[in-house]
Design a protein around this motif. Structure first.
Motif, PDB file in Angstrom:
ATOM      1  N   HIS A   1     -12.268  58.290  -3.844  1.00 30.70           N
ATOM      2  CA  HIS A   1     -11.147  57.591  -3.195  1.00 30.70           C
ATOM      3  C   HIS A   1     -10.625  58.374  -1.991  1.00 30.70           C
ATOM      4  CE1 HIS A   1     -11.146  54.395  -6.103  1.00 30.70           C
ATOM      5  NE2 HIS A   1     -10.225  53.778  -5.375  1.00 30.70           N
TER       6      HIS A   1
ATOM      7  N   HIS B   1     -12.375  48.282   1.104  1.00 34.27           N
ATOM      8  CA  HIS B   1     -12.066  49.451   0.273  1.00 34.27           C
ATOM      9  C   HIS B   1     -13.102  49.651  -0.847  1.00 34.27           C
ATOM     10  CE1 HIS B   1      -9.788  52.237  -2.221  1.00 34.27           C
ATOM     11  NE2 HIS B   1      -9.945  51.394  -3.232  1.00 34.27           N
TER      12      HIS B   1
ATOM     13  N   ASP C   1     -14.979  48.553  -6.972  1.00 34.25           N
ATOM     14  CA  ASP C   1     -13.721  49.306  -6.920  1.00 34.25           C
ATOM     15  C   ASP C   1     -13.197  49.543  -8.339  1.00 34.25           C
ATOM     16  OD1 ASP C   1     -11.496  50.569  -5.751  1.00 34.25           O
ATOM     17  OD2 ASP C   1     -10.381  48.691  -5.528  1.00 34.25           O
TER      18      ASP C   1
ATOM     19  N   HIS D   1     -12.635  53.186 -10.044  1.00 37.49           N
ATOM     20  CA  HIS D   1     -11.342  53.591 -10.625  1.00 37.49           C
ATOM     21  C   HIS D   1     -11.559  54.188 -12.015  1.00 37.49           C
ATOM     22  CE1 HIS D   1      -8.987  50.471  -8.055  1.00 37.49           C
ATOM     23  NE2 HIS D   1      -9.277  51.568  -7.387  1.00 37.49           N
TER      24      HIS D   1
HETATM   25 ZN   LIG Z   1      -9.730  51.693  -5.278  1.00 32.63          ZN
END
Ligand SMILES: [Zn+2]
Length: 377
Positions: free
Chosen positions: A261, A275, A192, A196
């Motif tokens: 995302h 996620h 993640d 990002h």
């Molecule tokens: Zn994220």
């Protein structure tokens, strides 16, 4: 040249045993609401943090009635406790859920209205938020450095709250606190952080200031993620990943995310999925389409020590994703979900800001093509 802005950064205190400074950082005599992930109870971590602050003279009330994907109702309950305790400071301890909840509580507690009225910037926050200290126990979400919190409404819709009132004043990055994180969560949260940074660096909003943090986060994930998975006690790797997540947070706080995302959130609203895994799988599937005519992916590849081309980045990303052990195939859990359904979900209004910040605009057909790759066996 256009005008750019780098938003306020929290004060960051990092290193092994940085948590010992929590009482001093909260201020002597502070009245603290400790919002903590209940999963940390068994290890004694919540008691330990509470004791550290009490020893330093703080008065502490503890709130642990939260779950992953915290709700507005839980935020309201915690805010009521903050008022009852007369709290001037919120210390949030845990992964993204605890941090999002703690940040929200600090912003909304000065008034008695429900956190729900502030969703989607529908009402301004009360003037004087409580102080916020974020102490992450995972390295990924970047919530510790962003001014966003995601909460779940009673109708199960996920909504965001946004504003400087939500941003931490102080962040404590203590690698000891991530040491017991199991490998599959170290992997998913670390991916993640990487996504990002890559999305912030390659989307329409990227600028020279947020790039500084995005590319450093990419370098740090490349250097430390696999080591943190293979050798959980390696505090240098753990510390490197905490910085990667915090810098990734700064990057998205200023430039936002993009198509991976949007797809990842859409996927998560169809069926439960971590996620980090969702956005990792979405990025892998979207890259062959997304790297075209976007030279920033070559710079991402370079930051990973790979050949500085779009294809070089695809190879490097796939390599780290596979080596991390994150499960790429969605076949088992998402049987019955069609590419069309995923594409339609991705186009819903709540995903629009992420989707439209992607440098290459995605048509319905593009989304179906990417969704097919995501859902393919
Ligand atoms: Zn994220």
């Amino acid at each position: 040249m256009s005008v750019i802005e780098l938003a306020r950064l929290p004060r960051i205190v990092a290193g092994p045993d940085a948590r010992a400074r929590l009482a001093e950082l909260a201020g002597g005599g502070a009245r603290v609401l400790l919002v903590a992930d209940p999963g940390l109870k068994a290890s004694g971590r919540i008691d330990e943090i509470e004791a550290v602050m009490r020893k330093g003279g703080a008065r502490v009330a503890v709130f642990t009635e939260l779950q992953s994907d915290p709700t507005i109702e839980q935020a309201d309950a915690a805010a009521a406790l903050a008022r009852e305790h007369g709290a001037d400071t919120v210390v949030a301890l845990g992964g993204g859920s605890a941090l999002d909840l703690g940040k929200t509580v600090a912003a909304v507690a000065p008034a008695s209205a429900s956190a729900g009225i502030y969703q989607l910037c529908e009402a301004p926050f009360p003037a004087k938020p409580l102080r916020k200290i974020c102490v992450p126990t995972t390295a990924g979400t970047g919530s510790e450095t962003t001014r966003t919190a995601i909460l779940t409404r009673a109708d199960h819709a996920k909504v965001w709250l946004w504003g400087d009132e939500i941003k931490a004043d102080v962040v404590v990055l203590d690698p000891e606190l991530t040491r017991t994180l199991p490998p599959h969560l170290t992997a998913a949260t670390g991916i993640d952080a990487l996504v990002h940074a890559v999305e912030a660096a390659t989307n329409r909003n990227a600028n020279s200031a947020s790039d500084l943090y995005a590319f450093e986060a990419i370098r740090l994930v490349s250097r430390h993620l696999l080591r943190a998975i293979e050798a959980p006690d390696d505090l240098e790797a753990r510390g490197g990943m905490l910085w990667a997540a915090a810098y990734g947070g700064v990057a998205i706080d200023n430039s936002g995310t993009a198509i991976a995302h949007a797809l990842g959130h859409a996927l998560g609203s169809l069926k439960p999925i971590h996620h980090g895994r969702a956005v990792g799988v979405a990025m892998l599937a979207s890259l062959p389409w997304n790297v075209e005519d976007n030279e920033k992916f070559a710079r991402c590849a370079e930051a990973m020590g790979a050949k500085a081309t779009g294809i070089g980045f695809i190879d490097a990303f796939e390599k780290i994703l596979r080596a991390s052990g994150v499960k790429i195939s969605l076949r088992e859990e998402f049987a019955g979900v069609t590419p069309e359904a995923l594409a339609v979900q991705t186009e819903r209004p709540e995903n629009d800001a992420m989707l439209s910040s992607n440098r290459r605009a995605a048509s319905r057909a593009d989304l179906i093509g990417i969704a097919e790759r995501m859902l393919a066996p």
